[in-house]
Structure formats: structure tokens, C-alpha cells
Write a protein that holds these residues in place. Structure first.
Motif, PDB file in Angstrom:
ATOM      1  N   GLN A   1       7.887   3.503  -2.509  1.00  0.00           N
ATOM      2  CA  GLN A   1       8.027   4.965  -2.530  1.00  0.00           C
ATOM      3  C   GLN A   1       6.762   5.644  -2.036  1.00  0.00           C
ATOM      4  OE1 GLN A   1       9.096   5.403  -6.668  1.00  0.00           O
ATOM      5  NE2 GLN A   1      11.286   5.597  -6.208  1.00  0.00           N
ATOM      6  N   GLU A   2       5.613   5.152  -2.486  1.00  0.00           N
ATOM      7  CA  GLU A   2       4.341   5.749  -2.072  1.00  0.00           C
ATOM      8  C   GLU A   2       4.132   5.614  -0.559  1.00  0.00           C
ATOM      9  OE1 GLU A   2       1.906   4.756  -6.224  1.00  0.00           O
ATOM     10  OE2 GLU A   2       1.482   3.647  -4.377  1.00  0.00           O
ATOM     11  N   ILE A   3       4.319   4.411  -0.058  1.00  0.00           N
ATOM     12  CA  ILE A   3       4.096   4.169   1.368  1.00  0.00           C
ATOM     13  C   ILE A   3       5.109   4.924   2.210  1.00  0.00           C
ATOM     14  CG2 ILE A   3       4.107   2.388   3.167  1.00  0.00           C
ATOM     15  CD1 ILE A   3       3.145   0.425   0.914  1.00  0.00           C
ATOM     16  N   SER A   4       6.361   4.883   1.804  1.00  0.00           N
ATOM     17  CA  SER A   4       7.416   5.562   2.549  1.00  0.00           C
ATOM     18  C   SER A   4       7.195   7.066   2.594  1.00  0.00           C
ATOM     19  CB  SER A   4       8.786   5.258   1.917  1.00  0.00           C
ATOM     20  OG  SER A   4       9.794   6.065   2.473  1.00  0.00           O
ATOM     21  N   THR A   5       6.872   7.649   1.465  1.00  0.00           N
ATOM     22  CA  THR A   5       6.661   9.092   1.424  1.00  0.00           C
ATOM     23  C   THR A   5       5.485   9.506   2.297  1.00  0.00           C
ATOM     24  OG1 THR A   5       7.580   9.212  -0.813  1.00  0.00           O
ATOM     25  CG2 THR A   5       6.220  11.054  -0.104  1.00  0.00           C
TER      26      THR A   5
ATOM     27  N   GLY B   1       5.641  11.699   6.208  1.00  0.00           N
ATOM     28  CA  GLY B   1       5.053  13.034   6.185  1.00  0.00           C
ATOM     29  C   GLY B   1       5.353  13.829   4.944  1.00  0.00           C
ATOM     30  N   GLY B   2       5.483  13.124   3.816  1.00  0.00           N
ATOM     31  CA  GLY B   2       5.755  13.787   2.553  1.00  0.00           C
ATOM     32  C   GLY B   2       7.226  13.808   2.169  1.00  0.00           C
ATOM     33  N   LYS B   3       8.093  13.427   3.085  1.00  0.00           N
ATOM     34  CA  LYS B   3       9.524  13.360   2.772  1.00  0.00           C
ATOM     35  C   LYS B   3       9.801  12.133   1.931  1.00  0.00           C
ATOM     36  CE  LYS B   3      14.101  12.643   4.802  1.00  0.00           C
ATOM     37  NZ  LYS B   3      14.885  12.423   6.043  1.00  0.00           N
ATOM     38  N   SER B   4      10.537  12.328   0.844  1.00  0.00           N
ATOM     39  CA  SER B   4      10.873  11.215  -0.041  1.00  0.00           C
ATOM     40  C   SER B   4      12.380  10.982  -0.029  1.00  0.00           C
ATOM     41  CB  SER B   4      10.407  11.515  -1.466  1.00  0.00           C
ATOM     42  OG  SER B   4      10.763  10.470  -2.341  1.00  0.00           O
ATOM     43  N   TYR B   5      12.785   9.771   0.255  1.00  0.00           N
ATOM     44  CA  TYR B   5      14.200   9.422   0.208  1.00  0.00           C
ATOM     45  C   TYR B   5      14.643   9.272  -1.243  1.00  0.00           C
ATOM     46  CZ  TYR B   5      14.521   8.644   5.240  1.00  0.00           C
ATOM     47  OH  TYR B   5      14.547   8.813   6.596  1.00  0.00           O
ATOM     48  N   ASP B   6      15.845   9.759  -1.536  1.00  0.00           N
ATOM     49  CA  ASP B   6      16.353   9.679  -2.906  1.00  0.00           C
ATOM     50  C   ASP B   6      16.525   8.234  -3.350  1.00  0.00           C
ATOM     51  OD1 ASP B   6      16.427  12.427  -3.126  1.00  0.00           O
ATOM     52  OD2 ASP B   6      18.522  12.577  -2.477  1.00  0.00           O
ATOM     53  N   LYS B   7      17.039   7.408  -2.453  1.00  0.00           N
ATOM     54  CA  LYS B   7      17.296   6.017  -2.803  1.00  0.00           C
ATOM     55  C   LYS B   7      16.924   5.106  -1.641  1.00  0.00           C
ATOM     56  CE  LYS B   7      20.950   6.819  -6.222  1.00  0.00           C
ATOM     57  NZ  LYS B   7      22.312   6.430  -6.676  1.00  0.00           N
ATOM     58  N   MET B   8      16.838   3.821  -1.948  1.00  0.00           N
ATOM     59  CA  MET B   8      16.443   2.811  -0.976  1.00  0.00           C
ATOM     60  C   MET B   8      17.627   1.911  -0.641  1.00  0.00           C
ATOM     61  SD  MET B   8      12.843   1.621  -2.677  1.00  0.00           S
ATOM     62  CE  MET B   8      11.658   2.842  -3.251  1.00  0.00           C
TER      63      MET B   8
END
Length: 254
Positions: free
Chosen positions: A103-107, A111-118
Motif C-alpha cells: 500500500q505504501e509503495i503503490s500509493t 502520486g498519492g492515489k490509493s487503490y481500494d483493493k489489491m
């Protein structure tokens, strides 16, 4: 293609664990290695190349995690309780530690966008881990691509059964899940693709997948179950073809 390597300490396992990340943006996908495999196998066996177009387009990021299968599922001469307890610690490393890093790396990369699920993905033993992890935590994962898996713990633990082997045996716990369980609705909102060939070394996978097909039908959960041809065998050349084919379908909906 952006590639990053990490080696970080796991408190659950009390050891360093390694992983690699492929891609600069997109939906995060945890990739589990095949039986006794390592975090670099997806790259070494050409799977990253097979999915390179999707990765370079920023549609998906692969987070290739390490396994400890040789100490757990494959260690059939070891103490079964110790084996499944160690697997359970590895499972909690995945969902309690690794997921947070993903989550940290992905966000950050998005550019600050966080996916709800993986998403989860894997071949052979990795297919089992991919489906089992998603089924146990559908609040975290909503997509699965599992190729050539076996989904019952008894294949590796034989006559040994306890509460931990049960909760790591999808064909057992999913079959017994009650309709009013909150996970049922999450399963129906998820996208699950299970496939295998019908060629060499796929018979046990084919049998297990037919069993899962019936369970999903009984539960009225819509999944994509795909049996490929009699020339399709249990090895990387066909998994590369399947990855390209199914990833295109999955990412249409992301």
C-alpha cells in the motif's frame, strides 16, 4: 520498466524477506511464486516480459513476494503441526506486514492515489496461495488470477487435519461457508479467474478445479473457470500465454 528490490525484516517470521516490484503505477498485484519458488522467478521465467505492455502502460504493478514452501507445504517429512503453524505465520506476514508495504509503495508511485483493493496472482502453488489469501481476506483483495493450482490442503498434509489446515483449504472452508456470512457478498463483488490445462502434469490441478467449479456453482458465486486444451501442460510457457490473455481481460475493468 521501473524495477525495485527490497529486503526487509519480518516480525511475524523473525527473518529478512525479499521482494521485487515491477512497474511505476497501476493496480497493485501480489504475485506468489510457484512451489518452492522465489520472488525473482516471475522475472526469470519470462512472466514479467509477458506482461510488460500492461506494466509499462501503468495499468498494473507486480509485487513479487518470497515463499517459504520448502519449510511448510513441501516439507512432507516434517511435523505437520509445526509446518502449518509456520505457514500461518507466513500468511500473517503477507496480510499484516507485506500488504502495508504494498500500500505504501503503490500509493507513493501512483502520486498519492490509493487503490481500494489489491489483486493476487500465481501459478501452481502460487495459484493456491493467491486464491487462499483472497478468500481469507476479501476485504483487502478483489481480483485473483490463479493458474494450475490445487486447492485442498490434504494434497500436502494427507491424513493430518486440524483447524489451521482447514482454514488453509479453500475447497473445504468455502464449501461450508454459510450464505449469511459477510464474505459471501464480497466474493460476489470480486473477480476470480481460475484456469488450468488438460495436458501433462495437470491432472491433479484439473480435478481440484472441477471441485472448485462445483463449489462456486453451489454457492451461486460467479467466477471464470477455464480449462485449456489437452496440449496445455503445467509449466511456464503456457502460464505466460495465460497471463497475457487473462490480464487483458482483467485490466479492462480497472
Amino acid at each position: 520498466m521501473k524495477v525495485a528490490y527490497y529486503k526487509e525484516f519480518s516480525h511475524e517470521l523473525n527473518r529478512d524477506m525479499e521482494f521485487k516490484v515491477y512497474g511505476h503505477a497501476g493496480k497493485p498485484c501480489i504475485v506468489f511464486p510457484a512451489q518452492n519458488g522465489r520472488f525473482y522467478d516471475f522475472e526469470n521465467f519470462g512472466m514479467i516480459d509477458a506482461a510488460s505492455a500492461f506494466i509499462e502502460q501503468g495499468r498494473i504493478q507486480f509485487f513479487c513476494v518470497d515463499s517459504i514452501d520448502e519449510e511448510t507445504w513441501s516439507n512432507e517429512g516434517g511435523n505437520p503441526r509445526e509446518r502449518i503453524e509456520l505457514h500461518e505465520r507466513w500468511y500473517h506476514y503477507i496480510v499484516d506486514e507485506f500488504v502495508l508495504r504494498v500500500q505504501e509503495i503503490s500509493t507513493f508511485d501512483n502520486g498519492g492515489k490509493s487503490y481500494d483493493k489489491m489483486m493476487t496472482c500465481g501459478c501452481s502453488m502460487g495459484a493456491f496461495h493467491a486464491l487462499n489469501t483472497m478468500l481469507r481476506r476479501p476485504d483487502v483483495f478483489d481480483k485473483v488470477l490463479a493458474m494450475s493450482g490445487i486447492y485442498h490442503a490434504s494434497f500436502f498434509f494427507h491424513e493430518y487435519h486440524d483447524e489451521l489446515t482447514y482454514q488453509n483449504s479453500p475447497s473445504d472452508y468455502l464449501a461450508n461457508l454459510k450464505e449469511d456470512h459477510p464474505y459471501m457478498e464480497l466474493y460476489r463483488q470480486s473477480e476470480v479467474i481460475l484456469c488450468c490445462g488438460q495436458g501433462a502434469w495437470e491432472q491433479e490441478c484439473e480435478n481440484s478445479l472441477h471441485h472448485m467449479e462445483q463449489i462456486y456453482a453451489d454457492k451461486q458465486i460467479d467466477v471464470w473457470i477455464d480449462f485449456w486444451g489437452y496440449d496445455v501442460y503445467h509449466d511456464w510457457p503456457w502460464w505466460k500465454v495465460q497471463l497475457q490473455y487473462f490480464m487483458e481481460q482483467i485490466l479492462k475493468k480497472v
